[in-house]
Design a protein around this motif. Structure first.
Motif, PDB file in Angstrom:
ATOM      1  N   GLY A  49       0.830  -1.195   0.000  1.00 43.08           N
ATOM      2  CA  GLY A  49       0.000   0.000   0.000  1.00 43.08           C
ATOM      3  C   GLY A  49       0.864   1.244   0.000  1.00 43.08           C
ATOM      4  O   GLY A  49       2.082   1.186  -0.194  1.00 43.08           O
ATOM      5  N   SER A  50       0.236   2.391   0.204  1.00 48.60           N
ATOM      6  CA  SER A  50       0.942   3.680   0.206  1.00 48.60           C
ATOM      7  C   SER A  50       1.237   4.127   1.627  1.00 48.60           C
ATOM      8  O   SER A  50       0.387   3.996   2.513  1.00 48.60           O
ATOM      9  CB  SER A  50       0.081   4.750  -0.473  1.00 48.60           C
ATOM     10  N   TRP A  51       2.428   4.681   1.809  1.00 49.40           N
ATOM     11  CA  TRP A  51       2.885   5.148   3.118  1.00 49.40           C
ATOM     12  C   TRP A  51       3.411   6.566   3.000  1.00 49.40           C
ATOM     13  O   TRP A  51       4.156   6.886   2.075  1.00 49.40           O
ATOM     14  CB  TRP A  51       4.014   4.246   3.634  1.00 49.40           C
ATOM     15  N   GLU A  52       3.011   7.411   3.935  1.00 49.63           N
ATOM     16  CA  GLU A  52       3.577   8.760   4.044  1.00 49.63           C
ATOM     17  C   GLU A  52       4.728   8.663   5.032  1.00 49.63           C
ATOM     18  O   GLU A  52       4.546   8.241   6.174  1.00 49.63           O
ATOM     19  CB  GLU A  52       2.513   9.738   4.528  1.00 49.63           C
ATOM     20  N   ARG A  97       6.641   9.645  -0.163  1.00 52.72           N
ATOM     21  CA  ARG A  97       5.561   8.684  -0.254  1.00 52.72           C
ATOM     22  C   ARG A  97       6.235   7.396  -0.722  1.00 52.72           C
ATOM     23  O   ARG A  97       6.976   7.404  -1.695  1.00 52.72           O
ATOM     24  CB  ARG A  97       4.489   9.106  -1.239  1.00 52.72           C
ATOM     25  N   PHE A  98       6.000   6.313   0.023  1.00 55.55           N
ATOM     26  CA  PHE A  98       6.519   5.009  -0.382  1.00 55.55           C
ATOM     27  C   PHE A  98       5.349   4.159  -0.809  1.00 55.55           C
ATOM     28  O   PHE A  98       4.367   4.025  -0.069  1.00 55.55           O
ATOM     29  CB  PHE A  98       7.270   4.317   0.768  1.00 55.55           C
ATOM     30  N   GLU A  99       5.437   3.623  -2.005  1.00 55.04           N
ATOM     31  CA  GLU A  99       4.396   2.750  -2.543  1.00 55.04           C
ATOM     32  C   GLU A  99       4.936   1.325  -2.524  1.00 55.04           C
ATOM     33  O   GLU A  99       5.887   1.010  -3.236  1.00 55.04           O
ATOM     34  CB  GLU A  99       4.056   3.163  -3.979  1.00 55.04           C
ATOM     35  N   THR A 155       1.478   2.241  12.034  1.00 52.25           N
ATOM     36  CA  THR A 155       2.682   3.035  11.812  1.00 52.25           C
ATOM     37  C   THR A 155       3.895   2.129  11.761  1.00 52.25           C
ATOM     38  O   THR A 155       3.895   1.013  12.272  1.00 52.25           O
ATOM     39  CB  THR A 155       2.906   4.075  12.927  1.00 52.25           C
ATOM     40  N   ILE A 156       4.946   2.634  11.120  1.00 52.35           N
ATOM     41  CA  ILE A 156       6.252   1.976  11.122  1.00 52.35           C
ATOM     42  C   ILE A 156       7.245   3.049  11.550  1.00 52.35           C
ATOM     43  O   ILE A 156       7.254   4.158  11.001  1.00 52.35           O
ATOM     44  CB  ILE A 156       6.630   1.432   9.734  1.00 52.35           C
ATOM     45  N   ILE A 203       3.335   6.411   8.041  1.00 56.61           N
ATOM     46  CA  ILE A 203       1.912   6.248   8.352  1.00 56.61           C
ATOM     47  C   ILE A 203       1.211   5.849   7.069  1.00 56.61           C
ATOM     48  O   ILE A 203       1.461   6.453   6.012  1.00 56.61           O
ATOM     49  CB  ILE A 203       1.321   7.569   8.887  1.00 56.61           C
ATOM     50  N   ARG A 204       0.344   4.862   7.171  1.00 54.59           N
ATOM     51  CA  ARG A 204      -0.385   4.430   5.978  1.00 54.59           C
ATOM     52  C   ARG A 204      -1.148   5.617   5.399  1.00 54.59           C
ATOM     53  O   ARG A 204      -1.850   6.315   6.115  1.00 54.59           O
ATOM     54  CB  ARG A 204      -1.332   3.292   6.312  1.00 54.59           C
TER      55      ARG A 204
END
Length: 152
Positions: free
Chosen positions: A30-33, A47-49, A117-118, A147-148
């Motif tokens: 998914g997408s992560w900010e 943004r990590f996809e 969260t990561i 954060i997702r």
């Protein structure tokens, strides 16, 4: 213990184990900010996809990068280990002033936390260094929080 409760306990343990492993493997996709705070006071937003098979992309979200034109995603990869450990890595270019660029490899190593969260450590290696080499020295290090992304 009688056979019936023992069987129920075994089935419950198996179902729980399958459910947890399935949830963990699908959780990264998914997408992560991503917000990074380097030790030198510099901060960056990405943004990590995360896609299937450990593939993904980084997209720098930085007002300074508009000088170069629209931001373009760069290829990245991700892995997930035991106990919720996650690593994202890939090539990035940070803007330096109005015209300079600082290219290198960004490595984010963290763990799943609460509420999707990561968090963990962020390191940035210059192009002439291999992040997998134990002798490699990052030019920047700090922390990150992912954060997702909603609506992405």
């Amino acid at each position: 213990m009688t056979p019936k409760p023992a069987l129920i306990l075994i089935l419950f343990a198996q179902l729980l184990g399958v459910g947890l492993s399935h949830a963990q493997s699908a959780n990264v996709i998914g997408s992560w900010e991503v917000e990074i705070a380097f030790g030198n006071g510099e901060s960056r937003s990405f943004r990590f996809e995360a896609r299937e098979s450990g593939k993904g992309s980084f997209l720098l979200v930085d007002p300074r990068s508009k000088v170069w034109g629209p931001a373009r995603p760069s290829e990245a990869k991700w892995t997930q280990g035991e106990d919720g450990a996650v690593m994202f890595s890939g090539a990035v270019e940070f803007p330096l002033g109005n015209v300079g660029r600082d290219p290198g490899t960004l490595v984010l190593k963290g763990k799943f936390g609460t509420e999707g969260t990561i968090t963990g450590a962020a390191t940035f290696f210059p192009l002439d260094q291999d992040p997998n080499d134990p002798k490699a020295k990052p030019s920047k290090s700090g922390s990150f929080k992912a954060i997702r992304a909603t609506g992405g």
